[in-house]
Design a protein around this motif. Structure first.
Motif, PDB file in Angstrom:
ATOM      1  N   GLU A   1       0.836  -1.200   0.000  1.00 16.01           N
ATOM      2  CA  GLU A   1       0.000   0.000   0.000  1.00 16.01           C
ATOM      3  C   GLU A   1       0.867   1.245   0.000  1.00 16.01           C
ATOM      4  N   VAL A   2       0.390   2.256  -0.714  1.00 14.49           N
ATOM      5  CA  VAL A   2       1.051   3.549  -0.737  1.00 14.49           C
ATOM      6  C   VAL A   2       0.060   4.588  -0.242  1.00 14.49           C
ATOM      7  N   GLU A   3       0.406   5.262   0.838  1.00  8.83           N
ATOM      8  CA  GLU A   3      -0.432   6.350   1.336  1.00  8.83           C
ATOM      9  C   GLU A   3       0.045   7.653   0.727  1.00  8.83           C
TER      10      GLU A   3
ATOM     11  N   LEU B   1       8.066   9.669   2.990  1.00 12.58           N
ATOM     12  CA  LEU B   1       7.847  10.174   4.356  1.00 12.58           C
ATOM     13  C   LEU B   1       7.896   9.055   5.389  1.00 12.58           C
ATOM     14  N   ALA B   2       7.543   7.845   4.977  1.00 10.30           N
ATOM     15  CA  ALA B   2       7.611   6.696   5.891  1.00 10.30           C
ATOM     16  C   ALA B   2       7.643   5.422   5.071  1.00 10.30           C
TER      17      ALA B   2
ATOM     18  N   GLY C   1      16.962   6.498   2.312  1.00  6.45           N
ATOM     19  CA  GLY C   1      15.567   6.080   2.149  1.00  6.45           C
ATOM     20  C   GLY C   1      14.556   7.215   2.134  1.00  6.45           C
ATOM     21  N   ASP C   2      14.998   8.456   1.841  1.00  2.28           N
ATOM     22  CA  ASP C   2      14.059   9.572   1.902  1.00  2.28           C
ATOM     23  C   ASP C   2      13.518   9.992   0.540  1.00  2.28           C
ATOM     24  N   CYS C   3      13.954   9.331  -0.498  1.00  2.00           N
ATOM     25  CA  CYS C   3      13.362   9.600  -1.804  1.00  2.00           C
ATOM     26  C   CYS C   3      13.420   8.329  -2.638  1.00  2.00           C
TER      27      CYS C   3
ATOM     28  N   ARG D   1       3.946  -1.097   3.432  1.00  2.00           N
ATOM     29  CA  ARG D   1       3.357   0.235   3.281  1.00  2.00           C
ATOM     30  C   ARG D   1       4.418   1.311   3.115  1.00  2.00           C
ATOM     31  N   LEU D   2       4.145   2.248   2.210  1.00  2.00           N
ATOM     32  CA  LEU D   2       4.975   3.443   2.029  1.00  2.00           C
ATOM     33  C   LEU D   2       4.079   4.659   2.208  1.00  2.00           C
TER      34      LEU D   2
END
Ligand code: FES
Length: 335
Positions: free
Chosen positions: A251-253, A297-298, A316-318, A330-331
């Motif tokens: 899942e991607v939020e 973001l997460a 891991g920030d982009c 989840r991302l």
């Protein structure tokens, strides 16, 4: 300027994306020069039709050329970065390509207009006392402005330039003025590049830049095994992707809207968020151009691009959502 020129993309503005300090605007430029600079290599000079100043760029940057099909191709800027009025790119005719280089070689002509995105730089020249540059074939293009920059800065540098044969190697005339700093190695005259002897002993004060075909980049990786981990910097024009680390959906939020999108195996994050109505600008869709860079973001990305180095991946920030996926369930993305 010619009114009969081919307009490859209408003037317009694409949405800006977060990125590597680069504009993603698609502008319309005019081909003001086209010249054969080696066997199967033509150089294009591009300028604003009204003579306006072009966006600044730095060595290692590329632009997107927008083709009549709407597809884009990335080409390194290889002209004078201090010339604010023109860009120069060089295009190799790719016999097994998808038609982009054939179009540039066979159809595009002086006076035509082309859509141009960028410039964008995924291959920046970082400050160093000493540089070793290694080019294979058309991979000389991003290194030409790097050589010029190193010269301006008074850095110590050398270039190893390999190609199939001398006639196929572009810009030898421009490089000749640098004398013994440039080692020209046509394969039919000198055989395969001797990377270990060119590189010498590992040196923490030296950065090594390489651009060329995949086997050369792989060989450089092996040759630099004993060098500091950040010494070698490469640019791949063709993506090299391992299998995803997970085969299950994730899942991607989308943080800006709060919506959640499920990404199925076989569907990219770019496609999944696009289907949910969130358009992210993209170009290569192979993880090589950097256009689709998105802030994470997460969550933990499964990086599958050919752009980020190990430290950037670990941060891991982009991620580049045309190819990169999630390593977990989840991302959360800044979309
Ligand atoms: S569109 Fe080129 S890296 Fe994603």
């Amino acid at each position: 300027m010619s009114d009969a020129g081919t307009l490859l993309a209408p003037p317009g503005t694409a949405p800006a994306v977060p990125g590597r300090g680069a504009s993603t605007t698609v502008a319309t430029l005019e081909v003001v020069g086209k010249a054969t600079v080696a066997e199967d290599v033509v150089a294009l000079t591009l300028a604003d039709p009204d003579g306006r100043r072009l966006p600044d760029w730095t060595p290692g940057a590329h632009i997107d050329l927008v083709l009549p099909s709407g597809d884009t191709r990335q080409y390194s800027l290889c002209g004078d970065r201090f010339d604010p009025r023109t860009y120069r790119v060089a295009v190799l005719r790719e016999r097994d390509g998808r038609g982009g280089s054939a179009y540039v070689h066979d159809t595009l002509r002086a006076g035509d207009r082309v859509g141009v995105g960028g410039p964008r730089n995924n291959f920046p020249l970082v400050p160093s006392e000493r540089y070793l540059f290694v080019a294979g074939g058309i991979g000389i293009t991003p290194l030409l402005p790097m050589v010029a920059q190193a010269e301006v800065l008074g850095a110590d540098w050398r270039l190893l330039y390999g190609g199939r044969r001398r006639a196929s190697m572009a810009f030898l005339d421009e490089l000749a003025r640098h004398g013994e700093r440039v080692h020209v190695m046509p394969q039919d005259e000198t055989g395969l590049l001797d990377l270990p002897s060119f590189l010498g002993e590992p040196d923490p004060a030296t950065k090594v830049y390489c651009c060329g075909p995949g086997p050369l980049l792989d060989a450089m990786g092996v040759a630099c095994t004993a060098w500091p981990p950040t010494a070698l910097r490469t640019e791949r024009f063709v993506a090299e992707q391992a299998a995803p680390v997970r085969s299950a959906p994730f899942e991607v939020e989308l943080a800006r809207t709060g919506a959640t999108v499920t990404v199925e195996p076989g569907t990219s994050v770019l496609e999944a968020v696009g289907a949910a109505g969130v358009e992210v600008l993209s170009s290569c869709r192979q993880g090589t151009c950097g256009t689709c860079e998105t802030t994470v973001l997460a969550g933990v990305p499964d990086h599958r691009d050919s752009i980020l180095d190990d430290a950037e991946r670990a941060a891991g920030d982009c991620m580049f959502i045309c190819v990169s996926r999630a390593a977990d369930d989840r991302l959360v993305l800044d979309l």
